[in-house]
Design a protein around this motif. Structure first.
Motif, PDB file in Angstrom:
ATOM      1  N   ARG A  41       0.834  -1.196   0.000  1.00 55.25           N
ATOM      2  CA  ARG A  41       0.000   0.000   0.000  1.00 55.25           C
ATOM      3  C   ARG A  41       0.876   1.256   0.000  1.00 55.25           C
ATOM      4  NH1 ARG A  41      -2.586  -0.557   4.493  1.00 55.25           N
ATOM      5  NH2 ARG A  41      -4.329  -1.731   3.632  1.00 55.25           N
ATOM      6  N   ASP A  42       1.934   1.238   0.812  1.00 53.68           N
ATOM      7  CA  ASP A  42       2.845   2.381   0.891  1.00 53.68           C
ATOM      8  C   ASP A  42       3.571   2.590  -0.441  1.00 53.68           C
ATOM      9  OD1 ASP A  42       2.078   2.787   3.496  1.00 53.68           O
ATOM     10  OD2 ASP A  42       3.867   1.816   4.365  1.00 53.68           O
ATOM     11  N   ALA A  43       3.967   1.492  -1.092  1.00 53.30           N
ATOM     12  CA  ALA A  43       4.662   1.600  -2.382  1.00 53.30           C
ATOM     13  C   ALA A  43       3.740   2.195  -3.441  1.00 53.30           C
ATOM     14  CB  ALA A  43       5.169   0.230  -2.822  1.00 53.30           C
ATOM     15  N   VAL A  44       2.478   1.729  -3.473  1.00 49.53           N
ATOM     16  CA  VAL A  44       1.512   2.245  -4.457  1.00 49.53           C
ATOM     17  C   VAL A  44       1.199   3.715  -4.172  1.00 49.53           C
ATOM     18  CG1 VAL A  44      -0.872   2.059  -5.292  1.00 49.53           C
ATOM     19  CG2 VAL A  44       0.512   0.004  -5.019  1.00 49.53           C
ATOM     20  N   GLN A  45       0.997   4.043  -2.884  1.00 47.03           N
ATOM     21  CA  GLN A  45       0.706   5.436  -2.532  1.00 47.03           C
ATOM     22  C   GLN A  45       1.883   6.352  -2.848  1.00 47.03           C
ATOM     23  OE1 GLN A  45      -0.528   5.329   1.573  1.00 47.03           O
ATOM     24  NE2 GLN A  45      -2.666   4.906   1.048  1.00 47.03           N
ATOM     25  N   SER A  46       3.092   5.877  -2.607  1.00 50.02           N
ATOM     26  CA  SER A  46       4.290   6.659  -2.923  1.00 50.02           C
ATOM     27  C   SER A  46       4.398   6.887  -4.432  1.00 50.02           C
ATOM     28  CB  SER A  46       5.525   5.936  -2.402  1.00 50.02           C
ATOM     29  OG  SER A  46       6.689   6.580  -2.822  1.00 50.02           O
ATOM     30  N   TYR A  47       4.145   5.819  -5.198  1.00 51.44           N
ATOM     31  CA  TYR A  47       4.179   5.943  -6.657  1.00 51.44           C
ATOM     32  C   TYR A  47       3.121   6.929  -7.139  1.00 51.44           C
ATOM     33  CZ  TYR A  47       3.459   4.788 -11.556  1.00 51.44           C
ATOM     34  OH  TYR A  47       3.302   4.872 -12.914  1.00 51.44           O
ATOM     35  N   HIS A  48       1.903   6.799  -6.629  1.00 51.83           N
ATOM     36  CA  HIS A  48       0.827   7.708  -7.035  1.00 51.83           C
ATOM     37  C   HIS A  48       1.143   9.144  -6.627  1.00 51.83           C
ATOM     38  CE1 HIS A  48      -2.443   4.385  -7.434  1.00 51.83           C
ATOM     39  NE2 HIS A  48      -1.709   4.505  -8.519  1.00 51.83           N
ATOM     40  N   HIS A  49       1.680   9.329  -5.438  1.00 46.25           N
ATOM     41  CA  HIS A  49       2.009  10.674  -4.976  1.00 46.25           C
ATOM     42  C   HIS A  49       3.072  11.316  -5.871  1.00 46.25           C
ATOM     43  CE1 HIS A  49       2.227  13.980  -2.180  1.00 46.25           C
ATOM     44  NE2 HIS A  49       3.549  13.828  -2.105  1.00 46.25           N
ATOM     45  N   SER A  50       4.105  10.560  -6.221  1.00 49.79           N
ATOM     46  CA  SER A  50       5.153  11.110  -7.100  1.00 49.79           C
ATOM     47  C   SER A  50       4.604  11.381  -8.495  1.00 49.79           C
ATOM     48  CB  SER A  50       6.350  10.168  -7.165  1.00 49.79           C
ATOM     49  OG  SER A  50       6.002   8.956  -7.799  1.00 49.79           O
ATOM     50  N   LEU A  51       3.708  10.517  -8.959  1.00 54.34           N
ATOM     51  CA  LEU A  51       3.096  10.725 -10.274  1.00 54.34           C
ATOM     52  C   LEU A  51       2.222  11.982 -10.278  1.00 54.34           C
ATOM     53  CD1 LEU A  51       3.195   9.189 -12.963  1.00 54.34           C
ATOM     54  CD2 LEU A  51       1.103   8.026 -12.277  1.00 54.34           C
ATOM     55  N   LEU A  52       1.439  12.168  -9.220  1.00 52.16           N
ATOM     56  CA  LEU A  52       0.598  13.362  -9.126  1.00 52.16           C
ATOM     57  C   LEU A  52       1.444  14.625  -9.034  1.00 52.16           C
ATOM     58  CD1 LEU A  52      -2.223  12.130  -6.713  1.00 52.16           C
ATOM     59  CD2 LEU A  52      -2.379  12.488  -9.176  1.00 52.16           C
TER      60      LEU A  52
END
Length: 192
Positions: A41-52
């Motif tokens: 979950r943290d990896a996906v959220q980190s990826y999404h946050h950097s993408l945003l």
């Protein structure tokens, strides 16, 4: 992995996909259908946050609900600003119009929409949000509409029912050059 270059609309669509995915995962977890490990979950959220963050720095997109509301408010404000500027320009012309010679009147009538159109092109290249270029484009369109009527009065030309077609053509030209749907919609409404 090499990323393809996205357009602003594609980037906005991707942001909406990310938000829909996050909401769906939260719903699935609440209903007990799936359990995602905290590190995943943290990896996906980190990826999404950097993408945003990347999308918001490159494109003028709305990454959350508040930004969408702000964008809508700015679009409405820029439209009202353009209308206010067009109306004030109209009254400015009529206030001082009789004091100007015919040559100066014709020069103003020809240069006003052209210079405002060129200004809108320049502003569209300089700014990401294009609010000011929309204002300049709509004022250019209103000048063009006003100028056709004024030139007809100056040279005693009877009004033509084809004036709407000319206005629509100019609006379509501006809309295509600036890729602004508001102006193209005005063109379509004039043609109907």
């Amino acid at each position: 992995m090499e990323e393809k270059q996205l357009s602003q609309a594609e980037a906005q669509q991707r942001v909406e996909q990310i938000h829909a995915f996050q909401q769906e995962v939260m719903t699935l977890e609440q209903e007990g259908i799936v359990a995602i490990a905290p590190e995943q979950r943290d990896a996906v959220q980190s990826y999404h946050h950097s993408l945003l963050d990347k999308f918001s720095s490159i494109y003028d997109i709305d990454t959350n609900l508040r930004a969408k509301q702000l964008t809508l408010g700015m679009k409405i404000a820029s439209l009202l600003g353009a209308l206010a500027m067009a109306i004030s320009l109209f009254f400015l012309f009529y206030q001082f119009w009789g004091y100007l010679s015919t040559a100066i009147q014709v020069a103003i009538l020809i240069t006003a929409p052209v210079s405002l159109f060129l200004l809108s092109l320049h502003l569209a290249q300089k700014e990401k949000s294009a609010y000011f270029s929309k204002i300049a484009a709509l004022v250019s369109l209103s000048c063009f509409v006003l100028n056709l009527g004024m030139l007809g009065q100056i040279f005693n030309i009877s009004p033509s029912p084809n004036a709407f077609l000319v206005w629509a053509a100019f609006a379509f030209f501006i809309g295509l050059c600036l890729q602004r749907s508001v102006i193209v919609i005005f063109c379509y409404c004039q043609h109907q």
